[in-house]
Design a protein around this motif. Structure first.
Motif, PDB file in Angstrom:
ATOM      1  N   GLU A  22       0.826  -1.205   0.000  1.00 58.93           N
ATOM      2  CA  GLU A  22       0.000   0.000   0.000  1.00 58.93           C
ATOM      3  C   GLU A  22       0.859   1.253   0.000  1.00 58.93           C
ATOM      4  N   ARG A  23       1.957   1.217   0.760  1.00 58.24           N
ATOM      5  CA  ARG A  23       2.852   2.371   0.784  1.00 58.24           C
ATOM      6  C   ARG A  23       3.440   2.623  -0.600  1.00 58.24           C
ATOM      7  N   ARG A  24       3.787   1.547  -1.310  1.00 56.14           N
ATOM      8  CA  ARG A  24       4.343   1.701  -2.652  1.00 56.14           C
ATOM      9  C   ARG A  24       3.328   2.337  -3.599  1.00 56.14           C
ATOM     10  N   ILE A  25       2.077   1.924  -3.490  1.00 60.05           N
ATOM     11  CA  ILE A  25       1.031   2.503  -4.333  1.00 60.05           C
ATOM     12  C   ILE A  25       0.843   3.983  -4.016  1.00 60.05           C
ATOM     13  N   HIS A  26       0.847   4.332  -2.725  1.00 54.76           N
ATOM     14  CA  HIS A  26       0.707   5.739  -2.350  1.00 54.76           C
ATOM     15  C   HIS A  26       1.901   6.558  -2.831  1.00 54.76           C
ATOM     16  N   GLU A  27       3.099   5.972  -2.815  1.00 53.45           N
ATOM     17  CA  GLU A  27       4.275   6.683  -3.317  1.00 53.45           C
ATOM     18  C   GLU A  27       4.161   6.948  -4.818  1.00 53.45           C
ATOM     19  N   GLU A  28       3.667   5.935  -5.565  1.00 51.35           N
ATOM     20  CA  GLU A  28       3.493   6.137  -7.006  1.00 51.35           C
ATOM     21  C   GLU A  28       2.466   7.233  -7.280  1.00 51.35           C
ATOM     22  N   TYR A  29       1.413   7.263  -6.468  1.00 57.96           N
ATOM     23  CA  TYR A  29       0.393   8.301  -6.668  1.00 57.96           C
ATOM     24  C   TYR A  29       0.938   9.676  -6.293  1.00 57.96           C
ATOM     25  N   ALA A  30       1.772   9.732  -5.247  1.00 54.29           N
ATOM     26  CA  ALA A  30       2.344  11.017  -4.836  1.00 54.29           C
ATOM     27  C   ALA A  30       3.271  11.582  -5.900  1.00 54.29           C
ATOM     28  N   LYS A  31       3.916  10.700  -6.685  1.00 55.67           N
ATOM     29  CA  LYS A  31       4.806  11.166  -7.741  1.00 55.67           C
ATOM     30  C   LYS A  31       4.058  11.951  -8.817  1.00 55.67           C
ATOM     31  N   LEU A  32       2.764  11.677  -8.967  1.00 59.83           N
ATOM     32  CA  LEU A  32       1.984  12.394  -9.981  1.00 59.83           C
ATOM     33  C   LEU A  32       1.746  13.853  -9.597  1.00 59.83           C
ATOM     34  N   GLY A  33       1.853  14.162  -8.294  1.00 62.05           N
ATOM     35  CA  GLY A  33       1.629  15.531  -7.851  1.00 62.05           C
ATOM     36  C   GLY A  33       0.162  15.899  -7.880  1.00 62.05           C
ATOM     37  N   PRO A  34      -0.144  17.158  -7.643  1.00 62.20           N
ATOM     38  CA  PRO A  34      -1.551  17.600  -7.703  1.00 62.20           C
ATOM     39  C   PRO A  34      -2.081  17.525  -9.129  1.00 62.20           C
ATOM     40  N   ILE A  35      -3.380  17.403  -9.252  1.00 56.11           N
ATOM     41  CA  ILE A  35      -3.984  17.300 -10.573  1.00 56.11           C
ATOM     42  C   ILE A  35      -3.718  18.575 -11.366  1.00 56.11           C
ATOM     43  N   SER A  36      -3.332  18.406 -12.612  1.00 60.43           N
ATOM     44  CA  SER A  36      -2.901  19.538 -13.429  1.00 60.43           C
ATOM     45  C   SER A  36      -4.044  20.040 -14.315  1.00 60.43           C
ATOM     46  N   TYR A  37      -3.820  21.205 -14.897  1.00 65.46           N
ATOM     47  CA  TYR A  37      -4.826  21.804 -15.788  1.00 65.46           C
ATOM     48  C   TYR A  37      -5.121  20.923 -17.005  1.00 65.46           C
ATOM     49  N   PRO A  38      -4.094  20.360 -17.685  1.00 63.90           N
ATOM     50  CA  PRO A  38      -4.408  19.479 -18.823  1.00 63.90           C
ATOM     51  C   PRO A  38      -5.210  18.247 -18.423  1.00 63.90           C
ATOM     52  N   GLU A  39      -4.980  17.719 -17.229  1.00 56.53           N
ATOM     53  CA  GLU A  39      -5.771  16.577 -16.777  1.00 56.53           C
ATOM     54  C   GLU A  39      -7.228  16.972 -16.586  1.00 56.53           C
ATOM     55  N   VAL A  40      -7.454  18.169 -16.057  1.00 54.71           N
ATOM     56  CA  VAL A  40      -8.830  18.640 -15.873  1.00 54.71           C
ATOM     57  C   VAL A  40      -9.525  18.793 -17.220  1.00 54.71           C
ATOM     58  N   VAL A  41      -8.827  19.393 -18.187  1.00 47.72           N
ATOM     59  CA  VAL A  41      -9.410  19.574 -19.525  1.00 47.72           C
ATOM     60  C   VAL A  41      -9.722  18.227 -20.166  1.00 47.72           C
ATOM     61  N   THR A  42      -8.792  17.279 -20.043  1.00 44.84           N
ATOM     62  CA  THR A  42      -9.015  15.948 -20.618  1.00 44.84           C
ATOM     63  C   THR A  42     -10.204  15.268 -19.951  1.00 44.84           C
ATOM     64  N   GLY A  43     -10.309  15.395 -18.633  1.00 42.33           N
ATOM     65  CA  GLY A  43     -11.442  14.807 -17.933  1.00 42.33           C
ATOM     66  C   GLY A  43     -12.768  15.425 -18.348  1.00 42.33           C
ATOM     67  N   VAL A  44     -12.781  16.734 -18.553  1.00 46.00           N
ATOM     68  CA  VAL A  44     -14.007  17.409 -19.002  1.00 46.00           C
ATOM     69  C   VAL A  44     -14.402  16.920 -20.393  1.00 46.00           C
ATOM     70  N   PHE A  45     -13.433  16.798 -21.293  1.00 49.38           N
ATOM     71  CA  PHE A  45     -13.720  16.304 -22.646  1.00 49.38           C
ATOM     72  C   PHE A  45     -14.215  14.862 -22.599  1.00 49.38           C
ATOM     73  N   PHE A  46     -13.637  14.088 -21.715  1.00 46.30           N
ATOM     74  CA  PHE A  46     -14.037  12.693 -21.554  1.00 46.30           C
ATOM     75  C   PHE A  46     -15.503  12.598 -21.143  1.00 46.30           C
ATOM     76  N   ILE A  47     -15.899  13.368 -20.138  1.00 47.13           N
ATOM     77  CA  ILE A  47     -17.286  13.356 -19.662  1.00 47.13           C
ATOM     78  C   ILE A  47     -18.224  13.931 -20.719  1.00 47.13           C
TER      79      ILE A  47
END
Length: 643
Positions: free
Chosen positions: A374-399
């Motif tokens: 579980e710690r390894r999974i949380h570390e991998e997720y932490a490497k992504l950092g906070p959600i970025s603007y391009p991710e938000v735009v992609t998610g909006v287009f997806f929906i």
């Protein structure tokens, strides 16, 4: 005699290496008498169909190249004009696929898929059963919108990182997990045997007899049981004999080990216990099966769904029953049932029936290894950092793309296409291409922001503040042009069968099956298609069978959807061999599973899939597609074909 035998073997080897070239030349020549003796349109079309089908099934030439055979044989035999054949290679579904690939390119470029996968796994936890279920859920969700191959290629590295953490932790502390978790009956003896081996090891202390080196060295020699477990078959020797032979030095003798045992030793040595190996097998196979299940849900989930939709709409233009909404309503319950049953089957096969231990969410029951995973999974997720603007735009287009697909023509209420005066001009491809085109225009940086938020972009986009969400290179890297040509070849074959009258002739030959009930005809078609697709590519198999099954349904006066939809779904169940589909090959390449594991697990998944699809087409599929009646659009097609 030896020279003759060697020459004969050398000839056989050369023929085997050239088998594909021989097949490419031999098949057209051997079938050529058919159009020469019977110079009719039906015979010529049958010749082209058989040559293309053999090329597809044998893969003697690339699938895309084999799909070009109708482009030159139909005009040569006078079945279709060259311009008519060319028009079949680019259809509405081609544009639909291009728009979806644009969205997929944006999802991959900005790591939105990785964020979704890790978040869902974090919710599921690190217990083996829940870990497998979490990976299956996120794989199914991603495979709804991305290709099965891309989804498997994305998720497997994440799963491999978790498995490696599990293995490394087990090597450091192999006995912790066995204290809190039970093992299946067939594997329970292995961890106990390994614990006894640790206790029964003999520590042999010897001194170096050299005068200039007086330090002590410690060597550990396992007893006979260790040698038997490792599969080496070494003969045990006494301590005195060992010291006498080495003379105070470590022996430097080359030991020859048979290849089979060496491979077995290397495969087994990387797993702390047999149970760890079973977890690796279960998780690896669950990803490829989940990708297959997810591809069934949407009309764009896999290429075979697109092939069916286009061929059906081309053959029955008056049938307005297949769209994104109706397909989703029918296939979503199938995917949910298959997901649960497949998870239960894999859990029973590899992890046993102790669901309380493998699926508990209680923190008190977690082992040290599960906490580190579980710690390894949380570390991998932490490497992504906070959600970025391009991710938000992609998610909006997806929906937005999903909502527009659902509300175009939902059926039970007027869709947004009713706002336009002219009807029938707008399809799912219109939405897909529009939103895909906008991704080439919208900047990847937040407007009026001086800081760079494009952590995954290249140097050119960082220097250009107006760099778009995706570039043409991003699109071209994911666009499966071979599938586009393959689908076009299928459309060309279907058009030739329709114009030449071959489909009507095939339907007449199948009239003896008219005594069978519709469900029996569908079941036979599903079993036949699922068996063939184990050895041939899914798109090629479906392209060959769709015209035949359509003609069969028209002849027997069965609603064509009753046979075509189940066959389209069952063609994706080529899950028993690595060659069945690309996701299988990707998972097999990681080395955790063997062919016998895939055959054993895949056979059960295949039976589950056929059973669930048959359940769906005989229950909620009946009122959804009105399967009890032979529809007017199929009757009109049958009358036109007879004329």
């Amino acid at each position: 005699m030896r020279l003759e035998a060697a020459a004969r073997m050398d000839l056989f080897r050369k023929l085997w290496r050239a088998r594909k070239l021989i097949l490419v030349v031999f098949i057209p020549l051997s079938l050529l008498p058919l159009p020469l003796i019977h110079p009719t349109s039906e015979a010529c079309c049958a010749y082209v169909l058989m040559v293309t089908a053999v090329y597809w099934v044998s893969e003697a030439v690339p699938l895309g190249a084999a799909a070009l055979v109708p482009a030159f044989l139909y005009p040569l035999f006078g079945v279709l004009k060259s311009s008519e054949v060319a028009a079949e290679y680019c259809k509405d579904t081609t544009l639909l696929l291009m728009g979806v690939i644009c969205l997929a390119a944006s999802i991959e470029k900005w790591n939105l898929h990785k964020r979704i996968a890790l978040r869902m796994v974090m919710i599921a936890g690190a217990k083996p059963g829940m870990l497998v279920l979490g990976f299956m859920c996120c794989t199914v969700f991603l495979s709804m919108w991305l290709s099965n191959t891309s989804t498997t290629a994305m998720v497997m590295p994440i799963a491999e990182a978790v498995l490696q953490q599990l293995i490394c932790t087990g090597l450091a502390d192999s006995h912790v997990d066995s204290e809190t978790a039970e093992v299946p009956e067939e594997d329970s003896a292995v961890p106990d045997k390994e614990e006894n081996l640790d206790k029964n090891q003999l520590e042999l202390l010897y001194r170096n007899n050299c005068n200039d080196n007086n330090k002590q060295e410690l060597s550990t020699v396992s007893d006979t049981k260790t040698a038997e477990v490792n599969g080496l078959g070494l003969k045990p020797i006494s301590n005195q004999e060992f010291i006498k032979n080495i003379n105070g030095h470590l022996p430097q003798v080359e030991i020859e080990i048979p290849n089979v045992k060496r491979v077995k030793m290397r495969r087994d040595s990387q797993y702390p216990t047999k149970r760890d190996h079973m977890i690796c097998k279960c998780l690896s196979l669950s990803i490829t099966y989940a990708a297959t299940i997810g591809g069934l849900i949407t009309i764009t989930g896999t290429s075979t769904n697109l092939i069916f939709a286009e061929q059906f709409n081309t053959r029955y233009p008056d049938a307005k029953v297949i769209n994104f909404g109706t397909w989703f309503i029918f296939s979503f319950p199938i995917a949910i049932i298959m997901l649960v049953l497949t998870w239960l089957w894999l859990h029973f096969l590899f992890l046993g029936c102790n669901f309380r231990e493998t699926c508990s969410l209680s923190k008190k029951r977690k082992t040290r290894r599960e906490m580190l995973s579980e710690r390894r999974i949380h570390e991998e997720y932490a490497k992504l950092g906070p959600i970025s603007y391009p991710e938000v735009v992609t998610g909006v287009f997806f929906i937005l793309m999903t909502l527009l697909w659902f509300t175009r023509e939902p059926g039970f209420v007027p869709g947004w296409t009713s706002l336009f005066e002219k009807k029938g001009y707008r399809t799912d491809a219109t939405v897909s291409v529009l939103l895909g085109f906008l991704l080439f225009l919208i900047p990847a940086r937040r407007p009026f922001s001086s800081s760079s938020c494009c952590k995954n972009s290249d140097d050119n986009s960082e220097s250009d503040p107006l760099a778009p969400m995706i570039t043409w290179k991003d699109f071209q890297r994911l666009m499966p042009w071979e599938i586009v040509i393959l689908v076009g070849g299928g459309y060309a074959l279907a058009a030739g069968c329709k114009v030449s009258g071959l489909s009507v002739w095939i339907g007449r030959q199948l009239e003896p099956m008219s005594g069978l009930p519709p469900w029996a005809v569908t079941l036979l078609a599903c079993l036949l298609v699922s068996a063939v697709t184990e050895f041939a590519s899914n798109p090629a198999t479906l392209t060959v069978f769709l015209p035949i099954l359509s003609a069969l349904s028209e002849t027997l006066h069965i609603n064509p959807l009753h046979t075509l939809i189940p066959s389209t779904m069952c063609v994706s169940f080529g899950v028993m061999l690595p060659v069945g589909n690309p996701p299988n090959a990707i998972v097999f390449s990681y080395g955790h599973v063997q062919i016998r594991d895939m055959v054993k697990a895949g056979f059960g998944v295949n039976l589950i899939g056929v059973a669930v699809v048959m359940l769906a087409i005989t229950t909620w599929g009946v009122p959804l597609f009105n399967l009890t009646e032979f529809p007017a659009w199929a009757l009109a097609r049958n009358v036109t074909g007879s004329l």
